[in-house]
Scaffold this motif. Structure first.
Motif, PDB file in Angstrom:
ATOM      1  N   PRO A  15       0.821  -1.218   0.000  1.00 34.85           N
ATOM      2  CA  PRO A  15       0.000   0.000   0.000  1.00 34.85           C
ATOM      3  C   PRO A  15       0.855   1.269   0.000  1.00 34.85           C
ATOM      4  O   PRO A  15       1.838   1.341   0.732  1.00 34.85           O
ATOM      5  CB  PRO A  15      -0.804  -0.107   1.296  1.00 34.85           C
ATOM      6  CG  PRO A  15      -0.868  -1.551   1.590  1.00 34.85           C
ATOM      7  CD  PRO A  15       0.409  -2.144   1.053  1.00 34.85           C
ATOM      8  N   ALA A  40      -0.528   2.147  -5.088  1.00 33.55           N
ATOM      9  CA  ALA A  40      -1.229   0.914  -4.712  1.00 33.55           C
ATOM     10  C   ALA A  40      -2.100   1.184  -3.493  1.00 33.55           C
ATOM     11  O   ALA A  40      -1.697   1.904  -2.583  1.00 33.55           O
ATOM     12  CB  ALA A  40      -0.227  -0.185  -4.410  1.00 33.55           C
ATOM     13  N   ALA A  41      -3.311   0.627  -3.478  1.00 34.83           N
ATOM     14  CA  ALA A  41      -4.206   0.809  -2.335  1.00 34.83           C
ATOM     15  C   ALA A  41      -4.305  -0.461  -1.504  1.00 34.83           C
ATOM     16  O   ALA A  41      -5.059  -0.526  -0.546  1.00 34.83           O
ATOM     17  CB  ALA A  41      -5.594   1.239  -2.802  1.00 34.83           C
ATOM     18  N   GLN A  42      -3.579  -1.497  -1.895  1.00 39.24           N
ATOM     19  CA  GLN A  42      -3.507  -2.692  -1.065  1.00 39.24           C
ATOM     20  C   GLN A  42      -2.341  -3.555  -1.516  1.00 39.24           C
ATOM     21  O   GLN A  42      -1.684  -3.244  -2.500  1.00 39.24           O
ATOM     22  CB  GLN A  42      -4.820  -3.466  -1.092  1.00 39.24           C
ATOM     23  CG  GLN A  42      -5.138  -4.156  -2.391  1.00 39.24           C
ATOM     24  CD  GLN A  42      -6.499  -4.834  -2.320  1.00 39.24           C
ATOM     25  OE1 GLN A  42      -7.456  -4.359  -2.898  1.00 39.24           O
ATOM     26  NE2 GLN A  42      -6.582  -5.928  -1.594  1.00 39.24           N
ATOM     27  N   LEU A  43      -2.102  -4.630  -0.775  1.00 40.02           N
ATOM     28  CA  LEU A  43      -1.026  -5.549  -1.127  1.00 40.02           C
ATOM     29  C   LEU A  43      -1.454  -6.369  -2.330  1.00 40.02           C
ATOM     30  O   LEU A  43      -2.549  -6.934  -2.329  1.00 40.02           O
ATOM     31  CB  LEU A  43      -0.763  -6.464   0.074  1.00 40.02           C
ATOM     32  CG  LEU A  43       0.376  -7.458  -0.023  1.00 40.02           C
ATOM     33  CD1 LEU A  43       1.707  -6.749   0.137  1.00 40.02           C
ATOM     34  CD2 LEU A  43       0.236  -8.519   1.032  1.00 40.02           C
TER      35      LEU A  43
ATOM     36  N   ALA B 140      -1.712  -4.435   6.194  1.00 44.97           N
ATOM     37  CA  ALA B 140      -1.406  -4.627   4.776  1.00 44.97           C
ATOM     38  C   ALA B 140      -1.296  -6.121   4.471  1.00 44.97           C
ATOM     39  O   ALA B 140      -1.787  -6.596   3.448  1.00 44.97           O
ATOM     40  CB  ALA B 140      -0.106  -3.909   4.418  1.00 44.97           C
ATOM     41  N   ILE B 144      -6.065  -5.703   3.708  1.00 39.95           N
ATOM     42  CA  ILE B 144      -7.024  -4.630   3.926  1.00 39.95           C
ATOM     43  C   ILE B 144      -6.688  -3.467   2.970  1.00 39.95           C
ATOM     44  O   ILE B 144      -5.517  -3.148   2.790  1.00 39.95           O
ATOM     45  CB  ILE B 144      -6.943  -4.106   5.387  1.00 39.95           C
ATOM     46  CG1 ILE B 144      -7.060  -5.254   6.378  1.00 39.95           C
ATOM     47  CG2 ILE B 144      -7.939  -3.003   5.643  1.00 39.95           C
ATOM     48  CD1 ILE B 144      -8.408  -5.755   6.676  1.00 39.95           C
ATOM     49  N   MET B 146      -5.848  -0.012   1.991  1.00 42.39           N
ATOM     50  CA  MET B 146      -5.325   1.149   2.717  1.00 42.39           C
ATOM     51  C   MET B 146      -4.480   2.000   1.778  1.00 42.39           C
ATOM     52  O   MET B 146      -3.796   1.485   0.897  1.00 42.39           O
ATOM     53  CB  MET B 146      -4.544   0.721   3.968  1.00 42.39           C
ATOM     54  CG  MET B 146      -3.454  -0.299   3.737  1.00 42.39           C
ATOM     55  SD  MET B 146      -3.012  -1.212   5.229  1.00 42.39           S
ATOM     56  CE  MET B 146      -2.214   0.025   6.232  1.00 42.39           C
ATOM     57  N   LYS B 147      -4.543   3.319   1.979  1.00 37.16           N
ATOM     58  CA  LYS B 147      -3.869   4.244   1.066  1.00 37.16           C
ATOM     59  C   LYS B 147      -2.361   4.199   1.216  1.00 37.16           C
ATOM     60  O   LYS B 147      -1.631   4.472   0.290  1.00 37.16           O
ATOM     61  CB  LYS B 147      -4.360   5.666   1.336  1.00 37.16           C
ATOM     62  CG  LYS B 147      -5.788   5.884   0.887  1.00 37.16           C
ATOM     63  CD  LYS B 147      -5.994   7.349   0.542  1.00 37.16           C
ATOM     64  CE  LYS B 147      -7.230   7.562  -0.276  1.00 37.16           C
ATOM     65  NZ  LYS B 147      -8.458   7.410   0.524  1.00 37.16           N
ATOM     66  N   ASP B 148      -1.898   3.879   2.418  1.00 39.92           N
ATOM     67  CA  ASP B 148      -0.470   3.909   2.674  1.00 39.92           C
ATOM     68  C   ASP B 148      -0.169   3.138   3.955  1.00 39.92           C
ATOM     69  O   ASP B 148      -1.085   2.823   4.709  1.00 39.92           O
ATOM     70  CB  ASP B 148       0.004   5.370   2.825  1.00 39.92           C
ATOM     71  CG  ASP B 148       1.414   5.570   2.287  1.00 39.92           C
ATOM     72  OD1 ASP B 148       2.152   4.576   2.224  1.00 39.92           O
ATOM     73  OD2 ASP B 148       1.760   6.708   1.947  1.00 39.92           O
TER      74      ASP B 148
END
Lengths: 238, 241
Positions: A15, A40-43, B140, B144, B146-148
């Motif tokens: 992310p 990237a917004a996730q793995l 992560a 989930i 998530m932006k960062d």
């Protein structure tokens, strides 16, 4: 500023990582734009399709989707149906009408059809915005499971376990002689000779662990050949 | 005696203790992480999104992030460490939740909850920051949205020096004023999601300390990214050593 891709195809990204800079690329599933960069917004694994960048998630729990075939466990019996645990944040409702084509009298004992703790293969017919899930058993290939064993796998690996047009799961079925049903929700049901069941479980775990690495089919083929001492062909699908 | 050098032998005042981070250390959790900074060790385990109980806490507009910070009974010395929750652990659970929730996107999971359990088997100051670092890797790892990632570090002042990542000895320094400033940031935007202060510090030193904290957070961010990537690299090495 010139547009540039900052990552490679099929690379594992985390992310917040910058995938591309400039306005030439378009963010798709699992990515977002912040200023000039797509992040990237996730793995997940990067997939670049022309100008579109998307992510294939590597982890995460199942999110119910219409038309998915899922394996559910009966956790409660309602007025005219059953509550199923489908291995995700939401439970599903199977109504009597969707469970059988037979006539069921009002007030009949529903445990005669599905009892608490029973497993069934079902198809999701509806998901609302608040994630109320309806499932059905009225289609070929949907039935109540008897015997065998079940275990859960990473839901994002299910497409790899099934393979192209079912080639991967067919190879495991042919090699071990087990009956196998894989639910989109990551529940797998296996029934067969106990020794062979173990080999099938190991093969599925191997797929789960290594699906992000090239040459998976060959490795699974070699594994099954070595374990079962049988001559196995990789199914050709058109 | 004035404070002229780091009490644990570090060379510079802005030097961090050795950091080690790993993703996916707890098998039965949906996502997990281990984060060690010096002698402070944090484990985080993430479960969910899953059905939320008690039901009255459910939010039909989106999922809820719940964090639980806990120092294990044997994790340190002194008054702080008693089994079970305390006013302090409740506060830290809350600030962890707030520090992480600005990047975590649970809008796809109405009425559900994501539970984060942070446990510290050994503590030597900087435990809330270690907990936040571990929790963001674990979130992560759990897939989930998530932006960062969120890195966090404690900076502050000991006597007339601005220091990064104090250990307990430095936090308890008696021959001069001490201030402890835990800070967490969103690296992509530079936003600050956690800023607390305990002790006394003049404004100019505080501003300088915050700048140092942001710089050090970026160092930790790289370690967090590497921890997640290493998990998948390790799996690849099983196949092609």
């Amino acid at each position: 500023m010139a547009s540039a891709l900052k990552v490679q195809e099929r690379e594992v990204v985390v992310p917040g990582e910058i995938l591309a800079e400039g306005m030439e690329y378009l963010p798709s599933y699992g990515t977002y734009r912040l200023g000039d960069a797509i992040r990237a917004a996730q793995l997940g694994l990067v997939r670049v399709d022309g100008k579109v960048i998307k992510l294939i998630p590597l982890a995460g729990r199942y999110v119910p989707k219409r038309d998915d075939v899922v394996i559910g466990k009966v956790v409660n019996i309602l007025m005219s149906g059953w509550m199923l645990d489908i291995n995700c944040a939401y439970s599903a409702v199977l109504s009597v009408k969707e469970a059988t084509s037979r006539f069921i009298e009002k007030g009949a004992d529903l445990t005669r059809i599905l009892a608490l703790g029973d497993y069934a293969v079902t198809r999701i017919v509806n998901v609302t915005t608040q994630k109320l899930v309806d499932v059905s058993m009225r289609a070929p290939g949907l039935w109540k499971l008897a015997g065998g064993r079940d275990f859960s796998v990473n839901t994002h690996k299910v497409p790899r376990i099934i393979g192209k047009q079912g080639s991967m799961v067919k190879m495991i079925k042919d090699a071990t002689g087990c009956k196998i049903t894989v639910g989109q929700n990551g529940l797998v049901w296996i029934d067969g000779d106990p020794e062979m069941e173990n080999i099938a479980v190991e093969a599925i775990r191997l797929i789960e662990d290594q699906s992000h690495i090239q040459g998976l089919t060959e490795r699974v083929h070699a594994f099954l050949k070595n374990k079962t001492k049988k001559d196995i062909v990789i199914p050709k699908m058109q | 005696m004035t404070y002229t050098k780091r009490l644990d032998g570090r060379k510079r005042f802005d030097e961090l203790r050795p950091i080690e981070a790993k993703a996916g250390v707890i098998r039965r959790a949906d996502g997990s992480a281990y984060f060690r900074i010096g002698r402070t060790i944090a484990y985080a385990a993430v479960y969910g999104p899953r059905e939320m109980h008690p039901k009255y806490l459910q939010n039909p507009k989106g999922g809820v992030l719940r964090c639980n910070y806990n120092m294990m009974p044997f994790s340190g010395a002194g008054e702080r460490v008693r089994p079970g929750g305390s006013r302090r652990s409740k506060e830290i659970s809350m600030i962890t939740e707030k520090a992480l929730s600005s990047v975590v996107d649970l809008s796809d999971f109405p009425n559900a909850a994501v539970d984060v359990f942070i446990d510290l088997p050994q503590c030597d100051a900087g435990s809330r920051c270690a907990g936040i670092c571990a929790a963001s890797i674990a979130l992560a790892d759990a897939g989930i949205a998530m932006k960062d990632l969120i890195p966090a570090i404690a900076v502050g002042r000991v006597d007339d020096k601005i220091v990064a990542d104090m250990d307990y000895q430095e936090e308890a320094y008696e021959d001069g004023p001490v201030a402890d400033v835990p800070i967490a940031i969103v690296p992509s935007t530079g936003e600050i999601t956690l800023l607390q202060m305990d002790g006394e510090i003049p404004k100019d030193m505080l501003m300088e300390a915050i700048q140092l904290g942001i710089k050090k957070c970026m160092e930790i961010y790289e370690i967090q990214k590497k921890a997640l990537k290493d998990k998948y690299k390790a799996l690849a090495e099983v196949v092609e050593p």
